[in-house]
Scaffold this motif. Structure first.
Motif, PDB file in Angstrom:
ATOM      1  N   VAL A  75      -0.254   2.083   1.226  1.00 41.30           N
ATOM      2  CA  VAL A  75      -0.151   0.789   1.642  1.00 41.30           C
ATOM      3  C   VAL A  75      -0.543   0.221   0.312  1.00 41.30           C
ATOM      4  CG1 VAL A  75      -1.473  -0.785   2.368  1.00 41.30           C
ATOM      5  CG2 VAL A  75      -0.998   0.944   4.007  1.00 41.30           C
ATOM      6  N   ALA A  76       0.595  -0.974  -0.179  1.00 43.62           N
ATOM      7  CA  ALA A  76       0.526  -1.769  -1.268  1.00 43.62           C
ATOM      8  C   ALA A  76       0.110  -3.125  -1.071  1.00 43.62           C
ATOM      9  CB  ALA A  76       2.038  -1.774  -1.929  1.00 43.62           C
ATOM     10  N   ALA A  77       0.305  -3.534   0.297  1.00 46.62           N
ATOM     11  CA  ALA A  77      -0.170  -4.924   0.550  1.00 46.62           C
ATOM     12  C   ALA A  77      -0.293  -5.025   2.039  1.00 46.62           C
ATOM     13  CB  ALA A  77       0.831  -6.034   0.073  1.00 46.62           C
ATOM     14  N   VAL A  78      -1.197  -5.845   2.676  1.00 48.94           N
ATOM     15  CA  VAL A  78      -1.448  -6.191   4.017  1.00 48.94           C
ATOM     16  C   VAL A  78      -1.517  -7.521   4.187  1.00 48.94           C
ATOM     17  CG1 VAL A  78      -2.646  -3.992   4.396  1.00 48.94           C
ATOM     18  CG2 VAL A  78      -3.853  -6.048   3.858  1.00 48.94           C
ATOM     19  N   GLY A  79      -0.995  -7.686   5.625  1.00 51.28           N
ATOM     20  CA  GLY A  79      -1.067  -9.216   6.031  1.00 51.28           C
ATOM     21  C   GLY A  79      -1.363  -9.125   7.388  1.00 51.28           C
ATOM     22  N   SER A  80      -2.059 -10.123   7.979  1.00 54.81           N
ATOM     23  CA  SER A  80      -2.665 -10.173   9.529  1.00 54.81           C
ATOM     24  C   SER A  80      -1.905 -11.307  10.293  1.00 54.81           C
ATOM     25  CB  SER A  80      -4.145 -10.348   9.462  1.00 54.81           C
ATOM     26  OG  SER A  80      -4.481 -10.497  10.850  1.00 54.81           O
ATOM     27  N   SER A 102      -3.244  -8.236  14.355  1.00 53.71           N
ATOM     28  CA  SER A 102      -2.219  -7.143  14.348  1.00 53.71           C
ATOM     29  C   SER A 102      -1.968  -7.282  12.937  1.00 53.71           C
ATOM     30  CB  SER A 102      -1.180  -7.383  14.879  1.00 53.71           C
ATOM     31  OG  SER A 102      -1.246  -7.478  16.316  1.00 53.71           O
ATOM     32  N   LEU A 103      -2.298  -6.051  11.994  1.00 50.99           N
ATOM     33  CA  LEU A 103      -1.868  -5.916  10.602  1.00 50.99           C
ATOM     34  C   LEU A 103      -0.579  -5.236  10.396  1.00 50.99           C
ATOM     35  CD1 LEU A 103      -4.975  -6.679  10.294  1.00 50.99           C
ATOM     36  CD2 LEU A 103      -5.021  -4.732   8.641  1.00 50.99           C
ATOM     37  N   TYR A 104      -0.067  -5.762   9.458  1.00 46.42           N
ATOM     38  CA  TYR A 104       1.257  -5.267   8.646  1.00 46.42           C
ATOM     39  C   TYR A 104       1.298  -4.917   7.525  1.00 46.42           C
ATOM     40  CZ  TYR A 104       2.819  -6.839  13.112  1.00 46.42           C
ATOM     41  OH  TYR A 104       2.955  -7.059  14.734  1.00 46.42           O
ATOM     42  N   ALA A 105       2.066  -3.964   7.047  1.00 42.10           N
ATOM     43  CA  ALA A 105       1.942  -3.405   5.602  1.00 42.10           C
ATOM     44  C   ALA A 105       3.215  -3.401   4.875  1.00 42.10           C
ATOM     45  CB  ALA A 105       1.095  -2.268   5.559  1.00 42.10           C
ATOM     46  N   ILE A 106       3.290  -3.410   3.586  1.00 35.07           N
ATOM     47  CA  ILE A 106       4.314  -3.062   2.681  1.00 35.07           C
ATOM     48  C   ILE A 106       3.871  -1.374   2.269  1.00 35.07           C
ATOM     49  CG2 ILE A 106       5.615  -2.985   0.460  1.00 35.07           C
ATOM     50  CD1 ILE A 106       5.014  -6.019   0.639  1.00 35.07           C
ATOM     51  N   GLN A 107       4.686  -0.647   2.744  1.00 35.61           N
ATOM     52  CA  GLN A 107       4.376   0.880   2.267  1.00 35.61           C
ATOM     53  C   GLN A 107       5.670   1.440   1.312  1.00 35.61           C
ATOM     54  OE1 GLN A 107       3.222   2.484   6.382  1.00 35.61           O
ATOM     55  NE2 GLN A 107       1.915   3.409   5.078  1.00 35.61           N
ATOM     56  N   GLY A 108       5.357   2.261   0.447  1.00 37.18           N
ATOM     57  CA  GLY A 108       6.593   2.623  -0.390  1.00 37.18           C
ATOM     58  C   GLY A 108       6.535   1.376  -1.439  1.00 37.18           C
ATOM     59  N   SER A 109       7.438   1.815  -2.675  1.00 37.40           N
ATOM     60  CA  SER A 109       7.523   1.020  -3.664  1.00 37.40           C
ATOM     61  C   SER A 109       9.039   0.907  -4.387  1.00 37.40           C
ATOM     62  CB  SER A 109       6.713   1.610  -5.001  1.00 37.40           C
ATOM     63  OG  SER A 109       7.137   2.894  -5.274  1.00 37.40           O
ATOM     64  N   GLY A 110       9.169   0.031  -4.976  1.00 43.20           N
ATOM     65  CA  GLY A 110      10.650  -0.302  -5.587  1.00 43.20           C
ATOM     66  C   GLY A 110      11.676  -0.564  -4.582  1.00 43.20           C
ATOM     67  N   LYS A 111      12.732   0.270  -4.549  1.00 46.46           N
ATOM     68  CA  LYS A 111      13.804   0.015  -3.656  1.00 46.46           C
ATOM     69  C   LYS A 111      13.620   0.564  -2.075  1.00 46.46           C
ATOM     70  CE  LYS A 111      17.386  -0.079  -6.970  1.00 46.46           C
ATOM     71  NZ  LYS A 111      18.656   0.389  -7.599  1.00 46.46           N
ATOM     72  N   ALA A 112      12.549   1.403  -2.193  1.00 50.12           N
ATOM     73  CA  ALA A 112      12.123   1.962  -0.743  1.00 50.12           C
ATOM     74  C   ALA A 112      10.848   1.387  -0.135  1.00 50.12           C
ATOM     75  CB  ALA A 112      11.410   3.421  -1.069  1.00 50.12           C
ATOM     76  N   GLN A 142      16.379  -2.454 -11.662  1.00 48.59           N
ATOM     77  CA  GLN A 142      14.953  -1.989 -11.257  1.00 48.59           C
ATOM     78  C   GLN A 142      14.401  -2.994 -10.272  1.00 48.59           C
ATOM     79  OE1 GLN A 142      12.019  -1.077 -14.204  1.00 48.59           O
ATOM     80  NE2 GLN A 142      10.766   0.087 -12.768  1.00 48.59           N
ATOM     81  N   VAL A 143      13.840  -2.467  -9.505  1.00 47.09           N
ATOM     82  CA  VAL A 143      13.228  -3.536  -8.078  1.00 47.09           C
ATOM     83  C   VAL A 143      11.547  -3.306  -8.251  1.00 47.09           C
ATOM     84  CG1 VAL A 143      12.770  -4.030  -5.753  1.00 47.09           C
ATOM     85  CG2 VAL A 143      15.116  -3.363  -6.931  1.00 47.09           C
ATOM     86  N   PHE A 144      11.127  -4.637  -8.002  1.00 45.38           N
ATOM     87  CA  PHE A 144       9.554  -4.558  -8.098  1.00 45.38           C
ATOM     88  C   PHE A 144       9.242  -5.285  -6.687  1.00 45.38           C
ATOM     89  CE2 PHE A 144      10.570  -4.498 -12.272  1.00 45.38           C
ATOM     90  CZ  PHE A 144       9.963  -3.602 -12.980  1.00 45.38           C
ATOM     91  N   SER A 145       8.617  -4.547  -5.900  1.00 47.62           N
ATOM     92  CA  SER A 145       8.207  -5.165  -4.390  1.00 47.62           C
ATOM     93  C   SER A 145       7.124  -5.983  -4.537  1.00 47.62           C
ATOM     94  CB  SER A 145       8.028  -4.072  -3.342  1.00 47.62           C
ATOM     95  OG  SER A 145       6.976  -3.336  -3.663  1.00 47.62           O
ATOM     96  N   GLY A 146       7.084  -6.887  -3.938  1.00 43.83           N
ATOM     97  CA  GLY A 146       5.740  -7.948  -4.067  1.00 43.83           C
ATOM     98  C   GLY A 146       4.776  -7.488  -3.495  1.00 43.83           C
ATOM     99  N   GLY A 147       3.467  -8.155  -3.785  1.00 39.73           N
ATOM    100  CA  GLY A 147       1.957  -7.570  -3.266  1.00 39.73           C
ATOM    101  C   GLY A 147       1.628  -8.570  -2.074  1.00 39.73           C
ATOM    102  N   TYR A 148       2.387  -9.172  -1.451  1.00 35.79           N
ATOM    103  CA  TYR A 148       2.111 -10.041  -0.284  1.00 35.79           C
ATOM    104  C   TYR A 148       2.958  -9.735   0.948  1.00 35.79           C
ATOM    105  CZ  TYR A 148       6.015 -12.759  -1.509  1.00 35.79           C
ATOM    106  OH  TYR A 148       7.453 -13.178  -1.627  1.00 35.79           O
ATOM    107  N   VAL A 149       2.191  -9.876   2.050  1.00 36.78           N
ATOM    108  CA  VAL A 149       2.879  -9.896   3.441  1.00 36.78           C
ATOM    109  C   VAL A 149       2.202 -11.208   4.189  1.00 36.78           C
ATOM    110  CG1 VAL A 149       3.064  -8.697   5.772  1.00 36.78           C
ATOM    111  CG2 VAL A 149       2.746  -7.501   3.498  1.00 36.78           C
TER     112      VAL A 149
END
Length: 507
Positions: free
Chosen positions: A203-208, A215-225, A258-265
């Motif tokens: 889990v790289a970031a979470v948001g409620s 309910s919690l949601y998350a970014i999982q994985g990094s870059g293009k994934a 190269q892709v950098f996924s953000g740290g917020y949801v």
């Protein structure tokens, strides 16, 4: 982050007036043309010429007395710390866009200075993306944390542990006592530690969701994934393996950048929003908009240098505030943009202008009374925050006439910081500064500032700094700060793993 970037309009005038292209507009042009700066130095763009200057090492203050140094920032990553040893780790106002969302290619506006694993844009802290300091955003998968996406590799509070517990300023992190929830962090009077839940791997970031059921949601994985997933309902998290939506558009997944996924949801009750940037000149990027009711209507919206975001609502105006360098087809430039979700169809508008000399974008949060805490990475190479009253911010979102951030209520944080979140009717920040080698953010405390407004919502009063958590050492680190209703979720990491802890203001 970056050196002062010129407004797009200024840049255009320069080109038309001289008939030739300047050598640079900001330090990212210098880096792109000349490669990384020599060790201990950084690129600057002066009088449209590239030059290098020494990196300034900021002094640190203690947990109670702010110093006057110029620490850099970076949002903490969500990796597990190394048990104590820090590691490397104006513009055009724009009228609201009344048309449908622009899902076209990301713009290539001038890079700003910081974005959450902000998709690759150097953030306000020590660079994790391409060597330029930026603002810092969480990431636990080796991707730069939330810095501006290529302001999207924000330095964080350290890298995941690569070995066993180590000593920290004379403290043996292997044997020092750990609280089951907060580890070695010391909770201060006036606050309560409620539930604590293990943070799922990856889990790289979470948001409620807005609540009252969270309910919690998350970014999982990094870059293009990188992708959005459900984590279940707090505190009974039940992560699923079913992907809701890719953070990165198909076109950018297929591209070579190269892709950098953000740290917020961000969850506004109707959709999830998460962003990314590309590691190329201008830090173009997009935000993914996942529609809960009709997933087939989910889409992507161009958002250069998007770094942080937060949901805002006042009276009949609702929007998602995006701290970055552009949105949709609006003219680019550092500031706070609004995706106006209360309009039909949704529109885009520039809501807040940043002053000339701003190095990069910064942190964004909205207190439960509607007061927004909006930040930027200043020319002094430090993150700063301002309190913005809800009524004038709402007017800016509907009129298309942006506010000037420098005229808003300054929040005197006292030091640099690398994370921020709303916390009830206030904002909470992870304070500290970089070590003498400028390789790791050394945190001193997590502190809260009350933000109050009057009945009309047109003034802001900033309260005194109130410590919430104090770091006696670096054995336990705060890796993320995220709102949960009127409370705050604190991501902590130490030898006992990563977890989310809910903190409340004591009744």
């Amino acid at each position: 982050m970056k050196t002062a970037s010129l407004a797009v309009s200024t840049f255009a005038v320069a080109l038309l007036g001289t008939g030739c292209r300047p050598e640079c507009v900001d330090q990212f042009d210098c880096r792109s043309d000349n490669g990384d700066a020599p060790a201990g130095e950084q690129w600057v763009c002066r009088d449209e010429k590239c030059d290098t200057v020494p990196i300034v090492t900021p002094p640190l203050d203690d947990a109670g007395t702010p110093d006057a140094g110029q620490p850099d920032a970076g949002r903490p990553d969500s990796g597990q710390p190394d048990s104590g040893q820090p590691d490397s780790g104006p513009t055009d106002a724009g009228q609201p866009d009344a048309g449908p969302l622009d899902a076209g290619p990301t713009d290539a506006g001038l890079p700003d200075a910081g974005e959450p694993t902000d998709a690759g844009q150097p953030d306000a802290g020590e660079p994790t993306d391409a060597g330029q300091p930026d603002a810092g955003e969480p990431t636990d998968a080796g991707q730069p944390d939330a810095g501006e996406p290529t302001d999207a590799g924000q330095p964080d509070a350290g890298e995941p542990t690569d070995g066993g517990p180590a000593t920290d300023a004379g403290v043996d992190c292997a044997t020092t006592p750990y609280d089951p929830k907060l580890g070695t962090l010391q909770l201060q009077p006036g606050f309560v530690a409620a539930e604590s839940v293990a943070l799922p791997d990856g889990v790289a970031a979470v948001g409620s969701s807005p609540g009252p059921t969270y309910s919690l949601y998350a970014i999982q994985g990094s870059g293009k994934a990188a992708a959005l997933y459900s984590l279940g309902t707090w505190p009974n998290l039940q992560p699923t393996t079913t992907k809701l939506y890719d953070v990165v558009s198909p076109a950018d997944q297929a591209g070579s950048a190269q892709v950098f996924s953000g740290g917020y949801v961000v969850n506004d009750g109707f959709r999830l929003l998460a962003g990314y940037t590309l590691g190329i000149s201008g830090a173009p990027g997009s935000v993914a908009l996942y529609d809960f009711a009709t997933p087939a209507n989910s889409t992507y919206l161009s958002a250069a240098k998007n770094f942080t975001a937060a949901a805002f609502s006042w009276d009949d105006v609702s929007a998602v505030l995006i701290n970055g360098g552009g949105l949709g087809s609006l003219p680019t430039g550092l500031g706070v943009y609004g995706l106006v979700t209360s309009a039909s169809p949704m529109g885009t508008v520039r809501a807040v202008n940043f002053p000339q000399g701003t190095v990069a974008s910064g942190f964004t949060s909205v207190a439960d009374n509607g007061v927004a805490a909006l930040g930027l990475f200043s020319g002094d190479f430090i993150n700063v925050l301002y309190g913005v009253a809800p009524a004038p911010l709402s007017a800016a979102l509907t009129s298309g006439t942006p506010l000037d951030i420098s005229t808003q209520a300054a929040i005197d944080v006292g030091t640099d910081f690398n994370g921020a979140s709303s916390f009830g009717s206030g904002v909470v920040v992870n304070r500290g500064g970089y070590n003498e080698d400028f390789t790791a953010f050394v945190s001193t405390d997590v502190s809260r500032f009350a933000l109050s407004t009057n009945a009309h919502g047109d003034t802001v009063t900033v309260g005194a700094r109130t410590p919430v958590l104090v770091y006696p050492n670096q054995c336990t680190r705060v890796t993320m700060l995220e709102p949960l209703g009127s409370d705050v979720l604190v991501g902590v990491s130490d030898k006992n793993g990563r977890r989310l802890v809910r903190l409340r203001v004591a009744p």
